[in-house]
Design a protein around this motif. Structure first.
Motif, PDB file in Angstrom:
ATOM      1  N   LEU A 115     -10.476 -32.528  88.259  1.00  0.00           N
ATOM      2  CA  LEU A 115     -10.195 -33.789  88.367  1.00  0.00           C
ATOM      3  C   LEU A 115     -10.364 -34.565  87.220  1.00  0.00           C
ATOM      4  O   LEU A 115      -9.762 -35.480  86.601  1.00  0.00           O
ATOM      5  CB  LEU A 115     -10.819 -34.709  89.661  1.00  0.00           C
ATOM      6  CG  LEU A 115     -10.058 -34.195  90.970  1.00  0.00           C
ATOM      7  CD1 LEU A 115     -10.769 -34.632  92.088  1.00  0.00           C
ATOM      8  CD2 LEU A 115      -8.495 -34.138  90.973  1.00  0.00           C
ATOM      9  N   ALA A 116     -11.726 -34.418  86.557  1.00  0.00           N
ATOM     10  CA  ALA A 116     -12.261 -34.996  85.106  1.00  0.00           C
ATOM     11  C   ALA A 116     -11.284 -34.469  84.085  1.00  0.00           C
ATOM     12  O   ALA A 116     -10.997 -35.302  83.174  1.00  0.00           O
ATOM     13  CB  ALA A 116     -13.575 -34.598  84.930  1.00  0.00           C
ATOM     14  N   TYR A 120      -7.580 -40.599  79.279  1.00  0.00           N
ATOM     15  CA  TYR A 120      -8.742 -40.695  78.030  1.00  0.00           C
ATOM     16  C   TYR A 120      -9.010 -39.762  77.017  1.00  0.00           C
ATOM     17  O   TYR A 120      -9.797 -38.923  76.909  1.00  0.00           O
ATOM     18  CB  TYR A 120     -10.339 -40.669  78.795  1.00  0.00           C
ATOM     19  CG  TYR A 120     -10.179 -41.923  79.890  1.00  0.00           C
ATOM     20  CD1 TYR A 120     -10.353 -43.227  79.806  1.00  0.00           C
ATOM     21  CD2 TYR A 120     -10.058 -41.401  81.657  1.00  0.00           C
ATOM     22  CE1 TYR A 120     -10.261 -44.237  80.594  1.00  0.00           C
ATOM     23  CE2 TYR A 120      -9.875 -42.362  82.359  1.00  0.00           C
ATOM     24  CZ  TYR A 120      -9.946 -43.726  82.062  1.00  0.00           C
ATOM     25  OH  TYR A 120      -9.969 -44.673  82.966  1.00  0.00           O
ATOM     26  N   ARG A 121      -7.774 -39.522  76.494  1.00  0.00           N
ATOM     27  CA  ARG A 121      -7.686 -38.585  75.274  1.00  0.00           C
ATOM     28  C   ARG A 121      -8.678 -38.468  74.342  1.00  0.00           C
ATOM     29  O   ARG A 121      -8.946 -37.292  73.574  1.00  0.00           O
ATOM     30  CB  ARG A 121      -6.225 -38.717  74.904  1.00  0.00           C
ATOM     31  CG  ARG A 121      -5.195 -37.984  75.954  1.00  0.00           C
ATOM     32  CD  ARG A 121      -3.860 -38.066  75.384  1.00  0.00           C
ATOM     33  NE  ARG A 121      -3.143 -37.680  76.452  1.00  0.00           N
ATOM     34  CZ  ARG A 121      -1.722 -38.027  76.373  1.00  0.00           C
ATOM     35  NH1 ARG A 121      -1.124 -38.697  75.459  1.00  0.00           N
ATOM     36  NH2 ARG A 121      -1.043 -37.349  77.599  1.00  0.00           N
ATOM     37  N   THR A 122      -9.373 -39.635  73.950  1.00  0.00           N
ATOM     38  CA  THR A 122     -10.291 -39.487  73.015  1.00  0.00           C
ATOM     39  C   THR A 122     -11.527 -38.308  73.343  1.00  0.00           C
ATOM     40  O   THR A 122     -12.229 -38.062  72.413  1.00  0.00           O
ATOM     41  CB  THR A 122     -11.237 -40.791  72.841  1.00  0.00           C
ATOM     42  OG1 THR A 122     -11.512 -41.362  73.977  1.00  0.00           O
ATOM     43  CG2 THR A 122     -10.148 -41.902  72.110  1.00  0.00           C
ATOM     44  N   SER A 167      -7.377 -47.190  79.368  1.00  0.00           N
ATOM     45  CA  SER A 167      -6.937 -45.856  78.699  1.00  0.00           C
ATOM     46  C   SER A 167      -7.455 -45.781  77.235  1.00  0.00           C
ATOM     47  O   SER A 167      -7.350 -46.969  76.595  1.00  0.00           O
ATOM     48  CB  SER A 167      -5.643 -45.701  78.827  1.00  0.00           C
ATOM     49  OG  SER A 167      -5.027 -44.582  78.172  1.00  0.00           O
ATOM     50  N   THR A 168      -7.856 -44.669  76.737  1.00  0.00           N
ATOM     51  CA  THR A 168      -8.247 -44.717  75.367  1.00  0.00           C
ATOM     52  C   THR A 168      -7.157 -43.804  74.454  1.00  0.00           C
ATOM     53  O   THR A 168      -7.274 -43.259  73.434  1.00  0.00           O
ATOM     54  CB  THR A 168      -9.474 -43.914  75.133  1.00  0.00           C
ATOM     55  OG1 THR A 168      -9.678 -42.606  75.833  1.00  0.00           O
ATOM     56  CG2 THR A 168     -10.560 -44.581  76.052  1.00  0.00           C
ATOM     57  N   ASN A 169      -6.006 -43.614  75.138  1.00  0.00           N
ATOM     58  CA  ASN A 169      -5.064 -42.628  74.897  1.00  0.00           C
ATOM     59  C   ASN A 169      -4.562 -43.245  73.275  1.00  0.00           C
ATOM     60  O   ASN A 169      -4.206 -42.261  72.506  1.00  0.00           O
ATOM     61  CB  ASN A 169      -3.796 -42.562  75.579  1.00  0.00           C
ATOM     62  CG  ASN A 169      -4.143 -41.797  76.854  1.00  0.00           C
ATOM     63  OD1 ASN A 169      -5.133 -40.962  76.871  1.00  0.00           O
ATOM     64  ND2 ASN A 169      -3.172 -41.489  77.449  1.00  0.00           N
TER      65      ASN A 169
END
Length: 141
Positions: free
Chosen positions: A73-74, A82-84, A5-7
């Protein structure tokens, strides 16, 4: 299959990520309607006259649904894990809705004068998505 995850690296407004979650959920519902409903929603929702070229119209709606489902879905993956990428996906949403509104109100889709609910939804989504894009680009404290 999914990277970490990039959160934790996302510095924009969390509200923007949640807006993208809502957009993804609505897109998943719309795509499912287009793909799974017997008429794809063309008659029962959009109010289209299906007396001529019914099979072609329904096939086009199913084709659209088959593209909306993976896109949704993406959107959900980005908004939740993947909030970035939230600003990028909001920008893509603005481009998509802008093109849909332009077609529905000014170009090919405007010829009949009939406007299904999606034409109005695209107009409404544009300024809201733009607002959340701006918020996603501002740094949180």
């Amino acid at each position: 299959m999914l990277p970490a995850s990039t959160n934790d690296d996302y510095r924009g407004a969390l509200l923007s990520a949640w807006f993208l979650t809502l957009a993804g959920a609505l897109n998943l519902i719309a795509g499912s309607i287009h793909f799974f409903l017997p008429d794809g929603g063309a008659g029962v929702i959009a109010g289209m006259d299906l007396t001529e070229r019914r099979d072609t119209i329904i096939a086009m709606f199913a084709w659209m649904g088959s593209m909306q489902i993976p896109c949704a879905l993406a959107q959900l993956a980005v908004s939740l894990r993947y909030r970035t990428l939230v600003p990028l996906f909001l920008l893509l949403m603005i481009v998509e809705r802008g093109l849909m509104a332009m077609d529905g109100w000014l170009l090919k889709g405007s010829v009949s004068g009939h406007h299904p609910p999606e034409h109005y939804a695209s107009l409404a989504a544009l300024p809201v998505a733009l607002l959340f894009l701006v918020l996603s680009l501002r740094q949180r404290r």
